[in-house]
Scaffold this active site. Structure first.
Site, short mmCIF file in Angstrom:
data_model
loop_
_atom_site.label_atom_id
_atom_site.label_comp_id
_atom_site.label_asym_id
_atom_site.label_seq_id
_atom_site.Cartn_x
_atom_site.Cartn_y
_atom_site.Cartn_z
N SER A 258 0.85 -1.18 0.00
CA SER A 258 0.00 0.00 0.00
C SER A 258 0.89 1.23 0.00
CB SER A 258 -0.88 0.00 1.25
OG SER A 258 -0.07 0.27 2.37
N LYS A 259 0.24 2.38 0.02
CA LYS A 259 1.00 3.64 -0.04
C LYS A 259 2.04 3.73 1.08
CE LYS A 259 -1.28 6.77 -2.97
NZ LYS A 259 -2.74 6.84 -2.94
N ARG A 260 1.77 3.05 2.20
CA ARG A 260 2.71 3.10 3.32
C ARG A 260 4.09 2.56 2.93
NH1 ARG A 260 1.87 -0.23 7.65
NH2 ARG A 260 0.60 -1.54 6.32
N GLY A 262 5.46 2.99 0.00
CA GLY A 262 6.05 3.76 -1.08
C GLY A 262 5.03 3.96 -2.18
#
Ligand code: GLU
Length: 494
Positions: A258-260, A262
């Site tokens: 996920s965005k966490r 990158g």
């Protein structure tokens, strides 16, 4: 005889193309190409609120950038269009009507409150919540009357009871589902728009899709689709559900990418200076294990080598270091033209060359990229590396002390270089090597005393790329400025 392979990528245009979507697209594309088949791109745009033209454009541009041109589908057309679900409502309506007429689907008028209450009661009894089938037995007349009176029912599919559905998955083997766990699910919403599970079956069938490769998160949808195939009397495609992509968080734990972890969109990687061939190569290895030592595959090689037999069902780990390594390898082997195409925008943005670069600037840019290509893993690293060599420099005392031991020699070399540069305001980027040779010949100084003094005076460092290459990066003007300053300072030292 095996049917012609027809594979598709069917994204919902509700955001930019993600790494996971791109991998699904790639696997479909590769299997089609490997077998001389057709790759189709269509849009699942029934989520009116979240779908946008902008997302569709982003997805198409990302696919094209990655080299996955489609043979049939949106924009390019074909015999099985239209290729956007919202343009195919007639096709769905006709099939829904047939299911209703045959008693395999029915109108459901239950309100949200009723359904919520039903669910609550089932949970209180410790049962798994599923629709009770309350509207299954409404008469045709009652349905017609209520619809005429303005009620807006959904359409539910009557799931056969007591059956086992087997998904014969090309990656995961046989996966069994009990129909009793499914419950009559909605196939058309009250606004008349079909849901994914129904529309996808209609599309895959009417478009003659032979293989469906998609993310593991869709595996639980597949039994619903299979009961629809059966009810409609359609032959199923072969299914292959590919594993999740996991990312490693700061504590080293693996969780769904996920965005966490990158960037997740393909454009973000494009903007960070990754080459499309590196992304394709990296994505292919997220699940596909070619066997053997070889890890670098061009798209052409992937098309020849890809097979589902070597796709693993264990989760794939998104390892950014691996992507960087692959990208670095492609950068090293890229043509000068391609390097310039990708590198120049970064040099412009950082102000190293002007927006409309002169011929000289272009030559400089080309040489700098060529010098630095073995030191970068993405083009975005270029400006920082250049700044490193062109930014403020420091001379360490112990280095200067050592040079002082050979003060005369050092000054001879540096002055010779200074004079040569002064005489050559437009020195060509490829003539620094020659210059060094000339200085060596004229002064009789060679080896470390020659290179070391120049390197330190120019960069403050004792190690780094070859001196002639460094000179290209620093450029004649800055180099001259540094030499003058250094000579002045060095002369004053006792
Ligand atoms: N629109 C679905 C998605 O983007 C497609 C799933 C499928 O390939 O059937 O996940």
């Amino acid at each position: 005889m095996e049917k012609n392979f027809r594979l598709r990528f069917a994204p919902s245009p509700t955001g930019p193309l993600h790494i996971g979507g791109a991998r699904s697209a790639l696997f479909n594309y590769l299997l089609a190409k490997k077998n001389g088949g057709t790759f189709i791109v269509r849009m699942e745009d029934t989520d009116l609120e979240r779908s946008s033209k902008e997302s569709e454009e982003n997805i198409k541009a990302s696919l094209r950038w990655l080299g996955m041109d489609w043979d049939e589908g949106i924009d390019v057309g074909g015999d099985y269009g239209p290729y956007r679900q919202m343009e195919r409502l007639d096709i769905y309506n006709e099939a829904v009507q047939k299911l209703i007429d045959e008693g395999k689907a029915y109108y459901c008028f239950c309100s949200e409150e009723e359904l919520a209450k039903e669910k609550e009661e089932q949970q209180a009894r410790g049962e798994l919540p599923k629709y009770s089938g309350k509207c299954r037995h409404l008469s045709k007349e009652e349905c017609e009357r209520r619809i005429a009176a303005g009620e807006k029912p959904v359409v539910r599919f009557h799931v056969p009871e007591g059956e086992t559905v087997v998904v014969d998955d090309l990656v995961r083997g046989e996966v069994h589902f009990e129909t009793d766990g499914i419950g009559d699910f909605i196939i058309v919403k009250s606004d008349g728009i079909p849901v994914y599970n129904f529309a996808v079956v209609m599309d895959d069938h009417t478009m003659g899709i032979t293989h469906v490769i998609r993310g593991e998160e869709h595996l639980s949808n597949t039994p619903r689709q299979i009961v629809l195939y059966d009810a409609l009397g359609y032959e199923q495609p072969r299914f292959a559900h590919i594993s999740l992509i996991l990312g490693r968080d700061n504590e080293g734990k693996l969780t769904k990418m996920s965005k966490r972890h990158g960037s997740t969109s393909v454009v973000a990687y494009k903007e960070q200076g990754y080459l499309p061939e590196a992304i394709d190569n990296f994505l292919a290895l997220l699940g596909w294990a070619p066997g053997g030592e070889k890890e670098l595959f061009t798209l052409e090689e992937l098309k020849q080598n890809f097979s589902l037999e070597h796709v693993s069902k264990s989760p794939a780990v998104f390892d950014i270091e691996k992507l960087k390594w692959i990208n670095g390898m492609y950068i090293r082997n890229a043509s000068g033209e391609r390097l310039l195409e990708y590198g120049l925008p970064y040099l412009k943005k950082a102000g190293f060359v002007s927006e409309e670069p002169s011929t000289e600037e272009m030559i400089w840019a080309m040489s700098v990229i060529d010098v630095l290509k073995t030191h970068i893993s993405s083009f975005a690293e270029l400006p920082e590396l250049i700044r490193h060599y062109r930014g403020e420099i420091f001379y360490r005392d112990e280095v200067l002390a050592e040079m002082k031991e050979h003060k005369e020699e050092v000054l001879t070399v540096l002055k010779a270089m200074k004079e040569k540069l002064e005489r050559n305001p437009k020195i060509a980027v490829d003539s620094y090597k020659k210059l060094l040779k000339e200085i060596s010949k004229e002064t009789g100084i060679k080896g470390r005393p020659l290179y070391h003094s120049l390197r330190v005076a120019k960069t403050g460092e004792e190690q780094g790329p070859d001196l002639d290459k460094l000179s290209v990066i620093i450029g004649r003007d800055l180099m001259l400025e540094r030499l003058k300053k250094f000579i002045k300072m060095f002369q004053r030292m006792d």
